[in-house]
Enzyme design. Sequence first.
Site, short mmCIF file in Angstrom:
data_model
loop_
_atom_site.label_atom_id
_atom_site.label_comp_id
_atom_site.label_asym_id
_atom_site.label_seq_id
_atom_site.Cartn_x
_atom_site.Cartn_y
_atom_site.Cartn_z
N SER A 201 0.82 -1.22 0.00
CA SER A 201 0.00 0.00 0.00
C SER A 201 0.85 1.27 0.00
O SER A 201 1.91 1.32 0.63
CB SER A 201 -0.89 -0.01 1.25
OG SER A 201 -1.48 1.24 1.45
N LYS B 136 -7.12 -1.18 -9.86
CA LYS B 136 -7.70 -1.91 -8.72
C LYS B 136 -9.00 -1.23 -8.31
O LYS B 136 -8.99 -0.07 -7.89
CB LYS B 136 -6.73 -1.93 -7.55
CG LYS B 136 -7.26 -2.62 -6.31
CD LYS B 136 -6.20 -2.73 -5.23
CE LYS B 136 -6.66 -3.50 -4.02
NZ LYS B 136 -7.50 -2.72 -3.11
N THR C 297 -5.41 2.35 -7.29
CA THR C 297 -6.73 2.13 -6.68
C THR C 297 -7.69 3.21 -7.15
O THR C 297 -7.43 4.40 -6.97
CB THR C 297 -6.59 2.11 -5.15
OG1 THR C 297 -5.73 1.02 -4.81
CG2 THR C 297 -7.93 1.92 -4.46
N HIS D 138 -12.53 -2.67 -2.44
CA HIS D 138 -11.74 -2.22 -1.29
C HIS D 138 -12.16 -2.98 -0.03
O HIS D 138 -12.11 -2.45 1.08
CB HIS D 138 -11.95 -0.71 -1.09
CG HIS D 138 -10.71 0.04 -0.69
ND1 HIS D 138 -10.12 0.96 -1.51
CD2 HIS D 138 -9.97 0.02 0.43
CE1 HIS D 138 -9.07 1.49 -0.89
NE2 HIS D 138 -8.95 0.92 0.29
N TYR E 150 -2.21 5.28 -4.51
CA TYR E 150 -3.33 6.23 -4.42
C TYR E 150 -2.96 7.39 -5.33
O TYR E 150 -1.82 7.87 -5.30
CB TYR E 150 -3.54 6.68 -2.98
CG TYR E 150 -4.35 5.68 -2.18
CD1 TYR E 150 -5.64 5.36 -2.57
CD2 TYR E 150 -3.84 5.05 -1.06
CE1 TYR E 150 -6.41 4.44 -1.86
CE2 TYR E 150 -4.59 4.13 -0.34
CZ TYR E 150 -5.87 3.83 -0.75
OH TYR E 150 -6.62 2.91 -0.06
C1 LIG Z 1 -7.67 -2.30 6.96
C2 LIG Z 1 -7.64 -2.26 5.46
C3 LIG Z 1 -6.82 -1.36 4.83
C4 LIG Z 1 -6.77 -1.33 3.44
N1 LIG Z 1 -5.91 -0.46 2.83
C5 LIG Z 1 -5.86 -0.43 1.49
C6 LIG Z 1 -4.94 0.43 0.83
O1 LIG Z 1 -4.15 1.12 1.45
N2 LIG Z 1 -4.97 0.44 -0.53
C7 LIG Z 1 -5.83 -0.34 -1.26
O2 LIG Z 1 -5.81 -0.30 -2.49
N3 LIG Z 1 -6.67 -1.19 -0.66
C8 LIG Z 1 -6.70 -1.25 0.69
N4 LIG Z 1 -7.55 -2.13 1.30
C9 LIG Z 1 -8.36 -3.05 0.48
C10 LIG Z 1 -7.59 -4.35 0.22
O3 LIG Z 1 -6.53 -4.15 -0.65
C11 LIG Z 1 -8.48 -5.43 -0.39
O4 LIG Z 1 -9.10 -4.91 -1.54
C12 LIG Z 1 -9.55 -5.96 0.57
O5 LIG Z 1 -9.07 -6.02 1.88
C13 LIG Z 1 -9.99 -7.35 0.12
O6 LIG Z 1 -11.04 -7.79 0.89
P1 LIG Z 1 -10.88 -8.79 2.14
O7 LIG Z 1 -10.28 -8.00 3.26
O8 LIG Z 1 -12.29 -9.20 2.40
O9 LIG Z 1 -10.00 -9.94 1.72
C14 LIG Z 1 -7.60 -2.18 2.69
C15 LIG Z 1 -8.41 -3.12 3.34
C16 LIG Z 1 -8.43 -3.17 4.71
C17 LIG Z 1 -9.29 -4.19 5.38
#
Ligand SMILES: Cc1cc2nc3c(=O)[nH]c(=O)nc-3n(C[C@H](O)[C@H](O)[C@H](O)COP(=O)(O)O)c2cc1C
Length: 403
Positions: A143, A271, A192, A295, A166
């Site tokens: 990230s 994404k 993203t 996300h 981002y």
């Molecule tokens: C706590 C948290 C922080 C996240 N931070 C980012 C991020 O910084 N950038 C991003 O593209 N997606 C982020 N995501 C989304 C994840 O990349 C991913 O799409 C998502 O967690 C997938 O679903 P799952 O948690 O049910 O496996 C985040 C998800 C969570 C739970």
Amino acid sequence: MKSTARRGLLKFLAASPALATLGSWSARAEDHPLASAADALDVFDFETAAQKIVPPAHWGYLQSGVDGEATLRANQAAFSRYALRPRRFVDVSHIDLATEVFGAKLATPIFLSPIGSMRAFNPEGEVGIARAAKGKGALQILSTQASFPVEDVTAARGAPIWFQLYTTNQFEVTKKLLKRAEAAGCPVVAVTVDTPAGRNTVTATRMRREDKRVCSNCHAVDERGNPRLGTNTKPMFGGIDMQGVGLTSASLTWDFVKLLKDNTTMKVVLKGIEAREDAELAVMSGADGIIVSNHGGRATETGRGTFDALPEVVQGAAGKIPVMMDGGVRRGTDVYKALALGAKAVGIGRPAAWGLAAFGQPGVERVLDILNNELRLAMIGCGARAVHEITTTSLVDRGPGYR
Ligand SMILES: Cc1cc2nc3c(=O)[nH]c(=O)nc-3n(C[C@H](O)[C@H](O)[C@H](O)COP(=O)(O)O)c2cc1C
């Protein structure tokens, strides 16, 4: 055997002077239901273990979605629409989970989705994830908001990782992030696109209100000891003037894909695509790949799981660029179903964070082992000896209403 990492985290938490303000929450070792990562039987064992030791504000950050969390629930529920259709008397004595994305060999189609601020769950953070990914030959996406810089995580992975971007609202800043990721050896930038302008984080905000600790483990603190929660405290923004910089920009359009392509040598993966038209536009705009994602139910409260969106995106991409997905993947059978519907690789977010929280690197390794083994068993049952043999013929569609 309890891991050193876990002891370290518990010691850190126990030393927190404000722990007493947390009401019923505690970080007592005896609350932890697993003696070792190896004791976990499925990824939910890590969820239970992690909840015992992750403080409320961080737990709220990890577990929550947006609004009433219908999308978060839909992500997981969506997989039950399809049942598996086993085949018999196929020689399944050798099962191969290996796959390739953009020519890079991976030991498993399961990848580690980007999660920001992973030190909030364990001091090892994204470095612990990288070491586990290295051990298991899995792809890691880091990230923009990571607690460790891309150089450290790439070194720990011992192989190229992908960088999640981002967009920011200042392209000069975006360019600096791109150059830094390139210099660290990232072959792919996953930009993203699902949160152009804010989101409504009800549960996370509620839980943060309950938790008054100052946590220097994941947040830098100012001279008064108050956490600096802004983007500008993250290592990837080190050395950048963050005056007026926001993580995203509401005004971006499809031209941005070309702008990115013109400013980086990395492949550009989008994404957060969920519609067929957008998949077609992604191809037309020159994107190199797509990750179907919402996300983790943290962007728009669509109420629709990403697995439900996967077929139309695969249709839109029309085999011209690879389509990956994440969201709600908790079982190897979920991975199998996504691969059968055309995903090239399948990401996990929270399960890896649960493993990390509970045991650091060994926890993440065990999460990958569990999911890989469940996937292997689904492949054996359905007579698919290699990832490319996983097709829709092993799926039974019970209809869109089935949950
Ligand atoms: C706590 C948290 C922080 C996240 N931070 C980012 C991020 O910084 N950038 C991003 O593209 N997606 C982020 N995501 C989304 C994840 O990349 C991913 O799409 C998502 O967690 C997938 O679903 P799952 O948690 O049910 O496996 C985040 C998800 C969570 C739970």
